[in-house]
Write an enzyme that holds these catalytic residues in place. Structure first.
Site, PDB file in Angstrom:
ATOM      1  CG  HIS A 131      -1.924  -1.462   1.294  1.00  0.00           C
ATOM      2  ND1 HIS A 131      -3.087  -1.816   0.122  1.00  0.00           N
ATOM      3  CD2 HIS A 131      -1.387  -2.032   2.165  1.00  0.00           C
ATOM      4  CE1 HIS A 131      -2.919  -2.932   0.793  1.00  0.00           C
ATOM      5  NE2 HIS A 131      -2.498  -3.376   1.444  1.00  0.00           N
ATOM      6  CD  GLU A 168      -1.919  -3.618   5.150  1.00  0.00           C
ATOM      7  OE1 GLU A 168      -1.306  -4.780   4.717  1.00  0.00           O
ATOM      8  OE2 GLU A 168      -2.885  -3.415   4.818  1.00  0.00           O
ATOM      9  CG  HIS A 223       0.923  -6.556   3.007  1.00  0.00           C
ATOM     10  ND1 HIS A 223      -0.081  -6.049   2.185  1.00  0.00           N
ATOM     11  CD2 HIS A 223       1.639  -7.183   1.455  1.00  0.00           C
ATOM     12  CE1 HIS A 223       0.304  -5.692   1.153  1.00  0.00           C
ATOM     13  NE2 HIS A 223       0.553  -6.366   0.450  1.00  0.00           N
ATOM     14  CD  GLU A 305      -1.780 -10.177   4.631  1.00  0.00           C
ATOM     15  OE1 GLU A 305      -1.797  -9.376   5.352  1.00  0.00           O
ATOM     16  OE2 GLU A 305      -1.853  -9.568   3.768  1.00  0.00           O
TER      17      GLU A 305
END
Length: 341
Positions: A131, A168, A223, A305
């Site tokens: 992101h 995030e 992430h 993650e």
């Protein structure tokens, strides 16, 4: 990663594609009621890792590091561009952007940093901080569709955040910068797909292209998930065998799995973070064919993650600077293990 969708009751998408990115209304996973003996849950390839004992727990005293406000540039030596994909399976905070789009002011990828003496001298690693802090200000740009070989996906997504607002995108940049430092100390040449130095993005297609053009020996997209409270733990996403359009992961499936298994084992050992209890069957591994960052990669690549930003236990870790350092250390050790064979 997080997805664009319902609010904090859903499951975070790792990235909208590769860099997961949906909202709480994204895919949902079934949580396992209890953690079975670790050795029994982990596949043979990870058995050796999962039996390691974690000597000390994560530090929880440090407050979360606050990065520059969305859309602003953060000064940093060796600044590089970022790469991310949209998440598909979880439901973090709503990622539907509402701010009007602003003109893009991106920088060209900077020269990879590193290349000194050390065991990784001559090796190139591309780190993709999932992101971008400024994505929410550019809905028109990040929501446009791009082709990932077997489907069309959003260019990028906003990612998820904790209930207190720690995003995030902030988390991924912090861990990625720490990881870069550790790998450079090992002599590797390191490139970031983005370093908070561009207004938004890049698109998942560009994130993959950055690693390909650098001829990376290994690439990782960082992430944090946005699933429902109670769902916790980490998991590493591996590329499925995909041959469609511009995507052909067949040459990198085996090497990417090797990279992912090593990172999973080292991450567990360094952080004490358990394998996900809601995806991966307790192995800490998940294979996907819907992430552009993986589909379009021609070099060994995985996503990680690190935890669920909507679970209290995971949040206490993700917002700790000391724990984020352990996360970077675990990822680094996995990459070093892979590159040294």
């Amino acid at each position: 990663m997080s997805y664009v969708g319902p609010e904090p009751d859903g499951f975070d998408d790792f990235y909208r594609d590769d860099d997961p990115g949906q909202g709480p209304g994204g895919r949902r996973f079934r949580g396992r009621p209890a953690l079975i003996a670790l050795a029994a849950l982990v596949p043979t390839a990870l058995a050796a890792y999962l039996v390691w004992q974690v000597v000390s727990g994560p530090g929880e005293s440090e407050p979360p590091q606050v990065l520059p406000a969305p859309g602003t540039s953060s000064a940093s030596s060796d600044a590089s561009p970022q790469d991310s994909d949209a998440k598909a399976p979880s439901a973090p905070p709503s990622k539907t952007a509402t701010s009007p789009a602003a003109p893009r002011t991106s920088k060209a990828p900077s020269k990879p940093a590193g290349g000194g003496s050390g065991p990784l001298r001559g090796k190139v690693v591309v780190i993709d901080p999932g992101h971008n802090p400024g994505n929410f200000q550019h809905p028109a740009d990040i929501n446009r569709q791009v082709n990932v070989g077997n489907a069309s996906k959003e260019c990028d997504t906003t990612g998820t955040s904790t209930n207190a607002g720690y995003t995030e995108a902030q988390f991924t940049l912090d861990v990625s910068r720490r990881l870069r430092t550790l790998l450079q100390e090992q002599g590797a040449t390191v490139k970031l797909t983005q370093n908070g130095d561009r207004a938004w993005g890049p698109c998942v297609t560009e994130r993959a292209a950055i690693g390909n053009e650098a001829k990376a020996d290994a690439a990782i997209s960082v992430h944090a998930d946005g699933s429902a409270a109670g769902n916790r733990g980490f998991h590493v996403i591996l590329p499925a065998s995909v041959q469609a359009g511009a995507a052909d992961t067949r040459p990198i499936v085996a090497s990417s799995r090797d990279l992912g298994e090593r990172i999973a084992g080292k991450f567990l050992q360094a952080t004490g973070q358990p394998p996900s209890n809601y995806i991966g069957g307790g192995t800490g591994l998940d294979t996907r064919s819907d992430l552009g960052g993986l589909n379009l990669s021609t070099v060994p690549k995985v996503f990680i993650e690190c935890g669920n930003m909507r679970d209290t236990q995971d949040v206490n870790r993700l917002t700790s600077g000391a724990w984020r350092q352990k996360a970077a250390q675990g990822i680094s050790e996995g990459i070093v293990s892979f590159l040294r064979g």
